[in-house]
Motif scaffolding. Structure first.
Motif, PDB file in Angstrom:
ATOM      1  N   PHE A  93       0.806  -1.190   0.089  1.00  0.00           N
ATOM      2  CA  PHE A  93      -0.054   0.246  -0.233  1.00  0.00           C
ATOM      3  C   PHE A  93       0.906   1.324  -0.047  1.00  0.00           C
ATOM      4  O   PHE A  93       2.003   1.181   0.601  1.00  0.00           O
ATOM      5  N   PRO A  94       0.537   2.323  -0.516  1.00  0.00           N
ATOM      6  CA  PRO A  94       1.091   3.713  -0.624  1.00  0.00           C
ATOM      7  C   PRO A  94       0.570   4.390   0.835  1.00  0.00           C
ATOM      8  O   PRO A  94      -0.540   4.136   1.132  1.00  0.00           O
ATOM      9  N   PHE A  95       1.345   5.395   1.320  1.00  0.00           N
ATOM     10  CA  PHE A  95       1.097   6.444   2.111  1.00  0.00           C
ATOM     11  C   PHE A  95       1.846   7.682   2.125  1.00  0.00           C
ATOM     12  O   PHE A  95       3.324   7.359   1.991  1.00  0.00           O
ATOM     13  N   ALA A  96       1.286   8.757   2.305  1.00  0.00           N
ATOM     14  CA  ALA A  96       1.975   9.728   2.172  1.00  0.00           C
ATOM     15  C   ALA A  96       1.598  10.770   3.307  1.00  0.00           C
ATOM     16  O   ALA A  96       0.278  11.194   3.399  1.00  0.00           O
ATOM     17  N   GLU A  97       2.464  11.705   3.834  1.00  0.00           N
ATOM     18  CA  GLU A  97       2.161  12.610   4.942  1.00  0.00           C
ATOM     19  C   GLU A  97       3.282  13.430   5.177  1.00  0.00           C
ATOM     20  O   GLU A  97       4.515  13.042   5.117  1.00  0.00           O
ATOM     21  N   ASP A  98       3.030  14.620   5.503  1.00  0.00           N
ATOM     22  CA  ASP A  98       4.020  15.613   5.886  1.00  0.00           C
ATOM     23  C   ASP A  98       5.006  15.734   4.883  1.00  0.00           C
ATOM     24  O   ASP A  98       6.455  15.870   5.401  1.00  0.00           O
ATOM     25  N   GLY A  99       5.024  15.682   3.816  1.00  0.00           N
ATOM     26  CA  GLY A  99       6.047  15.575   2.649  1.00  0.00           C
ATOM     27  C   GLY A  99       6.846  14.591   2.412  1.00  0.00           C
ATOM     28  O   GLY A  99       7.762  14.521   1.362  1.00  0.00           O
ATOM     29  N   LEU A 100       6.304  13.423   2.961  1.00  0.00           N
ATOM     30  CA  LEU A 100       7.052  12.086   2.816  1.00  0.00           C
ATOM     31  C   LEU A 100       6.178  11.011   2.086  1.00  0.00           C
ATOM     32  O   LEU A 100       4.963  10.964   2.542  1.00  0.00           O
ATOM     33  N   ALA A 101       6.606  10.385   1.219  1.00  0.00           N
ATOM     34  CA  ALA A 101       6.058   9.320   0.511  1.00  0.00           C
ATOM     35  C   ALA A 101       6.459   7.778   0.736  1.00  0.00           C
ATOM     36  O   ALA A 101       7.741   7.657   1.047  1.00  0.00           O
ATOM     37  N   ALA A 102       5.536   6.986   0.989  1.00  0.00           N
ATOM     38  CA  ALA A 102       6.159   5.725   1.321  1.00  0.00           C
ATOM     39  C   ALA A 102       5.109   4.427   0.813  1.00  0.00           C
ATOM     40  O   ALA A 102       4.161   4.835   0.425  1.00  0.00           O
ATOM     41  N   LYS A 103       5.963   3.289   0.871  1.00  0.00           N
ATOM     42  CA  LYS A 103       4.955   2.217   0.552  1.00  0.00           C
ATOM     43  C   LYS A 103       5.267   1.050   1.772  1.00  0.00           C
ATOM     44  O   LYS A 103       6.313   1.203   1.963  1.00  0.00           O
ATOM     45  N   TYR A 104       4.420   0.367   2.099  1.00  0.00           N
ATOM     46  CA  TYR A 104       4.517  -0.553   2.916  1.00  0.00           C
ATOM     47  C   TYR A 104       3.983  -1.827   2.667  1.00  0.00           C
ATOM     48  O   TYR A 104       2.803  -2.017   1.840  1.00  0.00           O
ATOM     49  N   ALA A 105       4.533  -2.909   2.949  1.00  0.00           N
ATOM     50  CA  ALA A 105       4.168  -4.380   2.591  1.00  0.00           C
ATOM     51  C   ALA A 105       3.840  -4.791   3.797  1.00  0.00           C
ATOM     52  O   ALA A 105       4.404  -4.847   4.908  1.00  0.00           O
ATOM     53  N   VAL A 106       2.529  -5.627   3.924  1.00  0.00           N
ATOM     54  CA  VAL A 106       2.073  -6.104   5.057  1.00  0.00           C
ATOM     55  C   VAL A 106       2.465  -7.552   5.047  1.00  0.00           C
ATOM     56  O   VAL A 106       1.957  -8.428   4.443  1.00  0.00           O
ATOM     57  N   LEU A 107       2.796  -8.219   6.319  1.00  0.00           N
ATOM     58  CA  LEU A 107       3.218  -9.707   6.456  1.00  0.00           C
ATOM     59  C   LEU A 107       2.638  -9.939   7.924  1.00  0.00           C
ATOM     60  O   LEU A 107       2.916  -9.314   8.875  1.00  0.00           O
ATOM     61  N   SER A 108       2.254 -11.091   8.034  1.00  0.00           N
ATOM     62  CA  SER A 108       1.740 -11.802   9.303  1.00  0.00           C
ATOM     63  C   SER A 108       3.068 -12.373  10.203  1.00  0.00           C
ATOM     64  O   SER A 108       4.152 -12.435   9.231  1.00  0.00           O
ATOM     65  N   LEU A 109       2.979 -12.296  11.174  1.00  0.00           N
ATOM     66  CA  LEU A 109       4.158 -12.970  12.003  1.00  0.00           C
ATOM     67  C   LEU A 109       4.584 -14.254  11.586  1.00  0.00           C
ATOM     68  O   LEU A 109       5.507 -14.772  11.404  1.00  0.00           O
ATOM     69  N   ALA A 110       3.596 -15.117  11.129  1.00  0.00           N
ATOM     70  CA  ALA A 110       3.815 -16.369  10.642  1.00  0.00           C
ATOM     71  C   ALA A 110       4.547 -16.257   9.388  1.00  0.00           C
ATOM     72  O   ALA A 110       5.449 -17.200   9.256  1.00  0.00           O
ATOM     73  N   ASP A 111       3.923 -15.416   8.466  1.00  0.00           N
ATOM     74  CA  ASP A 111       4.618 -15.302   6.922  1.00  0.00           C
ATOM     75  C   ASP A 111       6.040 -14.784   7.306  1.00  0.00           C
ATOM     76  O   ASP A 111       7.087 -14.809   6.614  1.00  0.00           O
ATOM     77  N   LEU A 112       6.036 -13.815   8.075  1.00  0.00           N
ATOM     78  CA  LEU A 112       7.692 -13.141   8.431  1.00  0.00           C
ATOM     79  C   LEU A 112       8.411 -14.263   8.872  1.00  0.00           C
ATOM     80  O   LEU A 112       9.676 -14.302   8.149  1.00  0.00           O
ATOM     81  N   ASP A 113       8.331 -15.286   9.684  1.00  0.00           N
ATOM     82  CA  ASP A 113       8.967 -16.592  10.085  1.00  0.00           C
ATOM     83  C   ASP A 113       9.269 -17.506   8.915  1.00  0.00           C
ATOM     84  O   ASP A 113      10.513 -17.682   8.791  1.00  0.00           O
ATOM     85  N   GLY A 114       8.190 -17.825   8.312  1.00  0.00           N
ATOM     86  CA  GLY A 114       8.283 -18.701   6.680  1.00  0.00           C
ATOM     87  C   GLY A 114       9.070 -17.947   6.017  1.00  0.00           C
ATOM     88  O   GLY A 114       9.843 -18.581   5.107  1.00  0.00           O
ATOM     89  N   GLN A 115       8.882 -16.870   5.639  1.00  0.00           N
ATOM     90  CA  GLN A 115       9.527 -16.104   4.483  1.00  0.00           C
ATOM     91  C   GLN A 115      10.940 -15.676   4.617  1.00  0.00           C
ATOM     92  O   GLN A 115      11.663 -15.397   3.676  1.00  0.00           O
ATOM     93  N   THR A 116      11.261 -15.719   5.829  1.00  0.00           N
ATOM     94  CA  THR A 116      12.980 -15.527   6.009  1.00  0.00           C
ATOM     95  C   THR A 116      13.642 -16.826   6.243  1.00  0.00           C
ATOM     96  O   THR A 116      15.018 -16.617   6.220  1.00  0.00           O
ATOM     97  N   GLY A 117      13.125 -17.918   6.096  1.00  0.00           N
ATOM     98  CA  GLY A 117      13.818 -19.130   6.340  1.00  0.00           C
ATOM     99  C   GLY A 117      14.213 -19.903   4.728  1.00  0.00           C
ATOM    100  O   GLY A 117      14.024 -19.269   3.875  1.00  0.00           O
ATOM    101  N   PRO A 118      15.077 -20.827   4.993  1.00  0.00           N
ATOM    102  CA  PRO A 118      15.595 -21.326   3.640  1.00  0.00           C
ATOM    103  C   PRO A 118      14.610 -22.179   2.901  1.00  0.00           C
ATOM    104  O   PRO A 118      14.888 -22.417   1.717  1.00  0.00           O
TER     105      PRO A 118
END
Length: 291
Positions: A93-118
């Motif tokens: 998703f995009p987000f912009a505020e106070d002159g700054l623009a960002a994008k952020y990706a959403v992961l669950s705790l379970a996917d964070l663990d699974g997607q960082t492993g071999p």
């Protein structure tokens, strides 16, 4: 911004990562991260990463974050967004505020663990978390510990899957090069090496802590990661056309910035971004703007 010291009783790798996660960032980054987290019930952590972290330049750039949530069902008011995030993580998703623009990706705790492993199906998460990242917001100590463990796991995954080399810096460079080849990327060919050269001492410290791990490099494994990674990139682009307002303009900006492709976005591209991506992709592949 978190300012908690690393746990003195933690394993050396976790202690190094915890100290790195706590390094200071521009207060505007932490403030932006907290506001993004407030949009999603069940948010537990915000991780800042990418080129803006390395350069320190915020104005005129797109800041990169990962938002970690307890589960997707809680994080969204719409069930289809939770389903999309679960089936093809992450949602972006995009987000912009106070002159700054960002994008952020959403992961669950379970996917964070699974997607960082071999065993992860693609490199997209562990390749980014093997680089320096900052934990700029966390809900509690449990979230902090989960992020520390995942980032340590990502570094170990990169190290073990990278081609062995007597020079540890060359091993890191070769590993990052392979991850860039395993996604559709617009960055210059020297980008993987520049990631390591930004802080070679950091990668040497990591190598000293990871050197005892068994080598898991396999050409067959990397061939599978390349096939799945490029297919997943296309699926994520298609999904982003539904979740990322202005996404086609962002993609054009990024490709033009890194590859000088001269893409011009027309009104119909914005009306039908998925169709536009399918039309533009063959041209970009032929020109070598994405690989």
């Amino acid at each position: 911004m978190l300012s908690r010291p690393a746990d003195a009783g933690a394993p050396p790798l976790h202690a190094l990562i915890a100290a790195e996660l706590d390094m200071p960032v521009d207060p505007r980054i932490a403030a932006l991260a907290a506001r993004i987290a407030a949009r999603h019930p069940g948010a537990v952590a915000m991780i800042f990463y990418g080129s803006c972290l390395r350069s320190g330049t915020l104005e005129g750039q797109m800041l990169d974050f990962y938002l970690i949530v307890r589960d997707y069902r809680t994080a969204y008011p719409a069930r289809w967004l939770a389903a999309a995030n679960r089936l093809v993580p992450p949602n972006v998703f995009p987000f912009a505020e106070d002159g700054l623009a960002a994008k952020y990706a959403v992961l669950s705790l379970a996917d964070l663990d699974g997607q960082t492993g071999p065993g992860a199906a693609s490199v997209s998460v562990w390749a980014r978390f093997a680089q320096p990242v900052r934990l700029v917001w966390a809900s509690d100590d449990g979230a902090r510990a989960a992020v520390t463990g995942a980032v340590a796991q990502a570094a170990a995954t990169m190290w073990t899957l990278a081609p062995p080399h007597p020079d540890p810096l060359e091993r890191w460079r070769a590993g990052f090069t392979l991850t860039y080849d395993a996604e559709l990327r617009a960055e210059r060919g020297d980008r993987p090496g520049s990631i390591v050269d930004w802080d070679p001492a950091r990668y040497l410290r990591l190598a000293a802590l990871l050197g005892h791990l068994p080598d898991a490099h396999s050409d067959r494994r990397w061939a599978g990661l390349r096939r799945r990674g490029k297919a997943l990139t296309l699926l994520r682009l298609a999904k982003a056309s539904l979740t990322f307002a202005g996404g086609i303009d962002y993609l054009a900006w990024k490709i033009n910035r890194h590859a000088g492709a001269g893409i011009e976005i027309r009104p119909w591209h914005r009306r039908w971004p998925l169709l536009a991506a399918l039309v533009l992709l063959p041209r970009l592949l032929r020109a070598g703007a994405v690989r």
